[in-house]
Design a protein around this motif. Structure first.
Motif: not given
Length: 570
Positions: A141, A145, A149, A187, A270, A272
């Motif tokens: 990621a 991100l 996360y 996005s 998004w 990865v």
């Protein structure tokens, strides 16, 4: 009877058979991880599992999860148990300290999940993908991100899913049609339906992090056109994403785990990793999951064995033939040869499986952290070749072995009161998910063994021969199986050059033969350090009498497949 972790058995395999503390302390990140610390972690894990998770097993099965207008409610007690789980730091055992983890060896996490699966497979499905999702986000990621996360997933505060399967795309992910369209803000909008999504919707955590395979508009067809996206249930601004649970499946087992049909309705996500490299990023997650699925098999078989062994120790029927064991009730069926055959055979699989699975977890850390590149390479080879064997062989044994354990109960095993029938039902699906066992066999033989002409498998067997003495009868038996396996591998490699379907036809038999050869090696390690207690002696005897003879049968089948059928004169 609820499952109880047998920590003495686990410690014996970890410390006496595998010498885990010394092996791990040789790695810089674990220099302070001594036997005392490992004992403390496992002891507390056993207490948590026994007191918080095992008592919810029957509730999860009988009440199950409910769906109402897109919302899923888990069984009573599940939410509180999960809160205690993540707040106690259990999901973060093997995650890096900089990500909110504890930085402990992977083998401790592996044993934790074995115990959790044995105690309550349905509940354990919720955090089961966390570590794989963590590794995927950590390695692939973007920094943005990760900032949002990574720690939430590492600690388990937010749960995660793996959204691969579609109605028309099961094992063949190249058929996936979920689409992703780029937006001006960086996005993507995801549209499509995913099925069989474990924990796609639930009430255990405030957010759910969905990792989704989808196809960009200009992507090439097939698996190389798939990209990976992160699409959360709740967006960073607090709004609900357009990710919907359309229903949960009515299943044979695992009623405590919601298996969801998920609809991505122009949901925000998004990218990865790189476009078109989604499977490569996802496989980081899947490989971690496959070791945990193998441990599910070992845990489920242990839970079934515990119930059967306890029942056999109390159940009195016809007079048991032969001398009596004064430690058991008079004429308890645990002493009957028919029952001992069933129980001891499963014990042989459980204990041998632990040696191989715990060794695999240790090899994962050795591959990452060992200072010697040659040792790193051998660890990577072990994980690549042994993981599909463990996943397939021990999920197979979990189901069929649990069914054998049910047999100990007679008619009582078929009714719900005793709980053994739930384990049989729950144990069926690990043979299917995270890549069916047939896919594991093809992965092993076609993609890994034959791809280099058998050199990697030969090197693995050579590594395992270290310390074996051809003059010792037990060692000689293991060495003979290794030699047979090398010869068979060479035969398959040669025959496959002229028979393009042979490898797929022989794959299941080959994986089974490898599993049995590894099991023989694992038990040789156990026998070399175990005392003469009946606990070990009986399981070892069952292994040689009732399990290992299958090895020669599998070799015979494959040799026949490599030999052209004789012409038939008419």
């Amino acid at each position: 009877m609820d499952y109880q972790p047998r920590l003495d058995d686990i410690r014996f395999i970890l410390h006496e058979v595998l010498d885990a503390p010394a092996q791990l302390q040789a790695l810089a990140p674990f220099a302070g991880t001594d036997a005392e610390l490992m004992e403390q972690v496992l002891g507390e894990a056993g207490k948590f599992v026994a007191s918080q998770i095992a008592p919810l097993q029957r509730t999860g099965d009988e009440i199950g999860c409910t769906w109402d207008q897109g919302q899923v409610t888990t069984p009573p007690g599940f939410k509180a148990a999960y809160a205690a789980f993540w707040q106690g730091g259990w999901p973060a055992l093997a995650c890096a300290t900089e990500d909110g983890g504890q930085g402990l060896p992977a083998v401790l996490e592996a044993i934790l999940y074995e115990m959790l699966s044995a105690a309550n497979h349905g509940w354990t499905m919720a955090p089961g993908l966390l570590h794989g999702a963590y590794e995927c986000i950590r390695h692939h990621a973007s920094d943005a991100l990760k900032a949002t996360y990574l720690e939430k997933v590492a600690t388990g505060e937010w749960l995660a899913t793996m959204c691969l399967t579609e109605p028309q795309a099961g094992s063949d992910l190249g058929l996936a049609r979920t689409r992703a369209v780029a937006q001006t803000d960086g996005s993507y909008r995801l549209a499509g339906t995913k099925i069989f999504i474990s924990g796609g919707e639930h009430d255990l955590t405030d957010n759910i992090v969905h990792l989704v395979l989808a196809r960009l508009p200009d992507a090439q067809p097939g698996p190389k056109g798939l990209s990976l996206f992160l699409a959360p249930k709740v967006l960073p601004d607090g709004q609900r994403n357009t990710v919907h649970c359309d229903r949960i499946e009515e299943k044979m087992g695992l009623h405590g785990s919601p298996t969801c049909v998920m609809r991505f309705d122009e949901a925000t996500g998004w990218l990865v990793g790189e476009p078109g490299r989604g499977l490569a990023a996802m496989f980081v997650m899947m490989n971690a999951a496959r070791l945990h699925v193998a441990l599910q098999g070992i845990g489920l078989l242990e839970a079934a064995w515990q119930k059967a062994d306890a029942y056999a120790g109390e159940r009195r029927q016809m007079r048991v033939p032969g001398p009596r064991d004064n430690t058991q009730a008079a004429d308890a069926i645990t002493g009957h040869p028919a029952m001992r055959r069933l129980l001891d055979t499963q014990r042989a699989w459980i204990d041998g499986g632990r040696v191989l699975a715990y060794r695999t977890a240790m090899e994962l850390d050795i591959a990452k952290h060992h200072p010697d590149a040659t040792r790193q390479a051998s660890a990577q080879r072990w994980c690549s070749l042994v993981t599909p064997v463990l996943k397939a062989a021990f999920t197979h044994q979990a189901f069929y072995g649990a069914s054998e354990c049910l047999q100990v109960f007679g008619g009582h095993g078929y009714v719900r009161e005793w709980g053994i029938e739930q384990i049989v039902r729950d144990a069926r699906v690990p043979m299917i998910y995270e890549g069916t066992n047939e896919i594991q066999a093809i992965d092993l033989l076609v993609r890994k063994v034959l791809a280099d002409g058998g050199a990697g498998m030969a090197a693995l067997l050579q590594d395992l021969q270290a310390g074996l003495d051809a003059g010792h009868p037990g060692d000689a038996d293991v060495l003979r199986r290794f030699a047979d396996l090398r010869e068979l591998t060479a035969l398959l490699a040669a025959a496959s050059r002229t028979n393009p379907v042979l490898a797929c036809e022989a794959a299941d038999d080959y994986l089974r033969a490898v599993a049995l050869a590894l099991l023989a090696w694992a038990w040789r390690r156990i026998d070399s350090v175990a005392d003469d207690a009946p606990r070990w002696r009986q399981a070892s005897a069952a292994l040689h009498l009732r399990v290992l003879p299958e090895f020669d049968m599998r070799l015979g089948i494959m040799r026949g497949q490599c030999t052209p059928a004789p012409a038939v004169l008419v």
